[in-house]
Scaffold this motif. Structure first.
Motif, mmCIF file in Angstrom:
data_model
loop_
_atom_site.group_PDB
_atom_site.id
_atom_site.type_symbol
_atom_site.label_atom_id
_atom_site.label_comp_id
_atom_site.label_asym_id
_atom_site.label_seq_id
_atom_site.Cartn_x
_atom_site.Cartn_y
_atom_site.Cartn_z
ATOM 1 N N ASP A 1 15.354 32.130 43.007
ATOM 2 C CA ASP A 1 14.198 31.612 43.317
ATOM 3 C C ASP A 1 13.376 32.737 43.384
ATOM 4 N N LEU A 2 13.953 33.738 44.264
ATOM 5 C CA LEU A 2 13.555 35.091 44.284
ATOM 6 C C LEU A 2 13.112 35.903 43.517
ATOM 7 N N LEU A 3 12.940 35.997 41.973
ATOM 8 C CA LEU A 3 12.779 36.625 41.408
ATOM 9 C C LEU A 3 12.435 35.701 39.960
ATOM 10 N N SER A 4 12.046 34.554 40.577
ATOM 11 C CA SER A 4 11.008 33.587 39.252
ATOM 12 C C SER A 4 9.604 34.183 39.001
ATOM 13 N N GLY A 5 9.463 34.882 40.044
ATOM 14 C CA GLY A 5 7.605 35.553 39.421
ATOM 15 C C GLY A 5 6.566 34.566 40.352
ATOM 16 N N ARG A 6 7.625 33.113 40.611
ATOM 17 C CA ARG A 6 6.351 32.467 41.654
ATOM 18 C C ARG A 6 6.108 31.907 42.967
ATOM 19 N N PRO A 7 4.774 32.239 43.044
ATOM 20 C CA PRO A 7 4.446 31.524 44.847
ATOM 21 C C PRO A 7 5.070 31.387 45.035
ATOM 22 N N CYS A 8 5.693 31.910 46.448
ATOM 23 C CA CYS A 8 6.195 30.990 47.312
ATOM 24 C C CYS A 8 5.235 30.745 48.662
ATOM 25 N N PRO A 9 4.812 29.220 48.877
ATOM 26 C CA PRO A 9 3.723 29.418 49.571
ATOM 27 C C PRO A 9 4.242 29.466 51.145
ATOM 28 N N GLU A 10 5.559 29.266 51.206
ATOM 29 C CA GLU A 10 6.077 28.897 52.873
ATOM 30 C C GLU A 10 6.653 30.752 53.165
ATOM 31 N N ALA A 11 6.176 32.040 52.451
ATOM 32 C CA ALA A 11 6.312 33.043 52.642
ATOM 33 C C ALA A 11 5.561 33.868 53.836
ATOM 34 N N ILE A 12 7.209 35.026 53.895
ATOM 35 C CA ILE A 12 6.733 35.596 55.453
ATOM 36 C C ILE A 12 6.501 37.096 55.511
ATOM 37 N N ALA A 13 7.096 37.153 54.258
ATOM 38 C CA ALA A 13 7.505 38.890 53.890
ATOM 39 C C ALA A 13 7.427 38.520 52.627
ATOM 40 N N ASN A 14 7.044 40.044 52.470
ATOM 41 C CA ASN A 14 7.632 41.164 50.764
ATOM 42 C C ASN A 14 7.987 41.676 50.769
ATOM 43 N N GLY A 15 8.578 41.215 49.087
ATOM 44 C CA GLY A 15 8.768 42.931 49.074
ATOM 45 C C GLY A 15 9.555 43.109 47.516
ATOM 46 N N THR A 16 9.811 44.726 47.360
ATOM 47 C CA THR A 16 10.037 44.830 45.641
ATOM 48 C C THR A 16 11.840 45.809 45.903
ATOM 49 N N TYR A 17 11.848 45.957 46.885
ATOM 50 C CA TYR A 17 13.289 46.924 46.391
ATOM 51 C C TYR A 17 13.770 46.463 45.955
ATOM 52 N N PRO A 18 14.434 46.495 44.762
ATOM 53 C CA PRO A 18 15.841 45.787 43.622
ATOM 54 C C PRO A 18 16.994 45.558 44.358
ATOM 55 N N VAL A 19 17.971 43.959 43.337
ATOM 56 C CA VAL A 19 18.694 43.776 43.483
ATOM 57 C C VAL A 19 19.753 45.082 43.773
ATOM 58 N N ASP A 20 19.950 44.977 44.999
ATOM 59 C CA ASP A 20 21.232 46.629 45.351
ATOM 60 C C ASP A 20 22.927 46.551 45.257
ATOM 61 N N ILE A 21 24.375 45.950 44.822
ATOM 62 C CA ILE A 21 25.088 45.508 45.169
ATOM 63 C C ILE A 21 25.834 47.004 45.077
ATOM 64 N N HIS A 22 26.474 46.786 46.007
ATOM 65 C CA HIS A 22 27.617 48.263 46.034
ATOM 66 C C HIS A 22 28.678 46.893 46.523
ATOM 67 N N ASN A 23 29.642 47.329 45.633
ATOM 68 C CA ASN A 23 31.224 46.883 45.335
ATOM 69 C C ASN A 23 31.909 47.091 46.410
ATOM 70 N N ASP A 24 32.243 46.107 47.048
ATOM 71 C CA ASP A 24 33.545 46.549 48.089
ATOM 72 C C ASP A 24 34.635 46.293 47.380
ATOM 73 N N GLN A 25 34.821 47.096 45.553
ATOM 74 C CA GLN A 25 36.441 46.927 45.414
ATOM 75 C C GLN A 25 36.598 48.442 44.655
ATOM 76 N N ASP A 26 35.406 48.580 44.218
ATOM 77 C CA ASP A 26 35.587 50.234 43.807
ATOM 78 C C ASP A 26 33.955 51.073 43.949
ATOM 79 N N ASP A 27 34.037 51.628 43.325
ATOM 80 C CA ASP A 27 32.648 53.032 44.063
ATOM 81 C C ASP A 27 31.118 52.253 43.014
ATOM 82 N N SER A 28 31.500 51.058 42.039
ATOM 83 C CA SER A 28 30.359 50.916 41.892
ATOM 84 C C SER A 28 28.949 50.500 42.057
ATOM 85 N N ILE A 29 27.739 50.571 41.482
ATOM 86 C CA ILE A 29 26.802 49.801 42.236
ATOM 87 C C ILE A 29 25.755 49.831 41.080
#
Ligand code: FAD
Length: 448
Positions: free
Chosen positions: A308-336
């Motif tokens: 939903d976040l990345l659907s590009g559809r307007p969210c009529p109940e939004a209280i915040a806007n952002g552009t930071y990418p999905v950024d997932i640090h792995n908890d098993q190794d050093d990958s991101i």
């Protein structure tokens, strides 16, 4: 073995409209927004300063206030107000459309001073530092009558009409027995550190050096790191440690994690001393606490899903806007792993890209995404709201919304939502989102 504590009578330190637990910018902005709307607010912070990970954790980096095209500003409110104040003394870098794309660097010490000043200006707001929330006193399901907190003066209760959990860890929601969940692979914690004389000879490669020393110094951190020169400072901040497989909600594990992260910093320092003795790189600052990326999440009236976040559809109940990418640090190794709004994806391990592709068709991108209020409202709560990293989001959505410019806005929105709940005498689950959006807009936030 157990011990029985006799029932105790506690003094009620104060009664207020809104009691905020946790004083990062999330909690501070909630408290200020509600105070400016006329609520009597009490803000509790267990450490000696405001700012949370941005100050105590040394992470002075906020992200762009503009959409990805750079043509529309999407974040303002108290985030912008704070940056404008910091800019007066050069304590933050350029946050215009162009400058902000590279990240807005802040001086953590000057942010601390600025937050002190912002809070001091609010006459409806009382701050208690060195004061730790310890438990909720419930009068019904999801209905908190008072909280118990402690500081050097002892234990006391604070009564409020609404409580906001901005503790990151969800300490109030947990004590109130609201439903919470722990992700299977939470993003790992890291301790940052600041160094002086952080400069290397031209051919020096830090990553190569770490790998060369790894057998001799097995505590050296895994291969992921980033860093930056902080404004108004000669110091360089390095975010280069990672504690794998850590449950940050477990006291024993977080205690061990502090030591593990500091051993990683120590090994790095030893390596630099041996390899580059002439550079005289000194360790200047350790964080007041390890930086926790992810712990427990609340279960809210509307889990934020990545799709939903990345659907590009307007969210009529939004209280915040952002552009930071999905950024997932792995908890098993050093990958991101990144999933960016320009449509690209990549996974990097030890500085080497191991996968890349696109999640959007070539030529397509998203200008921004939006965060709805519902992910801050705990299911079953009557007078408890939350804001900050324990908000309700799946792994993908959390990877994006977890950064400070997003959580700052969530905090500010929670402050306005508390006011709306107070004014309407409705439980938080019935908050009129459009009324909250109106309050936020009137207060200077950008509500699309
Ligand atoms: C190493 C690292 C690097 C990061 N890099 C970036 C980055 O570059 N940019 C970015 O925007 N985000 C970054 N993030 C993510 C971001 O910093 C966090 O997600 C965000 O700061 C979380 O904010 P929060 O308000 O939820 O929690 P926190 O910042 O953790 O604040 C919670 C506050 O509550 C207080 N508190 C906790 N328990 C109690 C209690 N019982 N009583 C009273 N007070 C209490 C704490 O002391 C703290 O001040 C990074 C995170 C880490 C760990």
């Amino acid at each position: 073995m157990h011990i029985i504590i006799p029932a105790e009578t506690l003094p009620v330190l104060a009664e207020c409209d809104l009691c905020v637990i946790g004083g990062s910018c999330t909690g501070v902005f909630a408290a200020i927004r509600a105070a400016r709307l006329g609520a009597k607010v009490i803000l509790l912070e267990k450490q000696n300063r405001l700012g949370g990970v941005a100050t105590l954790g040394l992470v002075g980096m906020w992200h762009s206030l503009y959409d990805t095209t750079g043509s529309q500003q999407i974040i303002a409110g108290l985030t912008l107000e704070t940056l404008q104040q910091l800019a007066r003394t050069g304590a933050c870098t350029d946050f215009s459309a162009e400058g902000g794309q590279r990240g807005i660097r802040l001086n953590p010490e000057e942010l601390t001073l600025e937050l002190d000043a912002m809070v001091a200006r609010e006459k409806n707001l009382t701050l208690h530092l060195h004061t730790t929330f310890s438990r909720a006193i419930m009068q019904g399901e999801g209905d908190c009558q008072a909280i118990v907190a402690e500081n050097k003066s002892g234990r006391f209760a604070i009564k409020a009409k609404i409580f906001l959990d901005a503790s990151g860890d969800g300490v109030l929601c947990k004590s109130a027995q609201l439903p919470m969940r722990r992700p299977v692979h939470p993003q790992p914690p890291s301790s940052c550190a600041r160094f002086s004389n952080w400069s290397f000879p031209p051919a020096f490669d830090l990553r190569e050096c770490i790998e060369r020393y790894r057998d001799r110094l097995p505590d050296l951190p895994c291969g992921y790191y980033w860093g930056m020169q902080q404004p108004n400072s000669t110091l360089y901040m390095l975010a280069g440690t990672r504690v794998l497989n850590c449950d940050c909600d477990n006291a024993e594990e977080i205690s061990k994690a502090e030591l593990t992260a500091r051993r990683q910093i120590r090994a790095l320092l030893q390596m630099l001393r041996q390899e580059l003795p002439e550079q005289k790189i000194y360790l200047e600052t350790l964080p007041a606490a390890i930086g926790i990326r992810e712990g427990l999440h609340i279960e809210s009236i509307g889990t934020l899903q990545g799709q939903d976040l990345l659907s590009g559809r307007p969210c009529p109940e939004a209280i915040a806007n952002g552009t930071y990418p999905v950024d997932i640090h792995n908890d098993q190794d050093d990958s991101i792993t990144f999933k960016r709004l320009d449509g690209s994806t990549s996974t990097t391990r030890n500085g080497t890209r191991i996968a890349s592709g696109r999640w959007l068709p070539e030529g397509q991108s998203l200008p921004c995404y939006q965060i709805p209020l519902s992910c801050l409202i705990p299911r079953g709560a009557r007078n408890i709201l939350c804001a900050g990293r324990m908000l309700d989001a799946d792994r993908e959505a959390f990877g994006a919304v977890r950064v400070m410019v997003n959580l700052n806005q969530c905090g500010e929105a929670a402050g306005a939502a508390a006011m709306q709940a107070l004014d309407s005498s409705q439980p938080v689950t019935s908050i009129d989102v459009q009324a909250v959006r109106k309050l936020l807009r009137a207060g200077g936030a950008i509500i699309i």
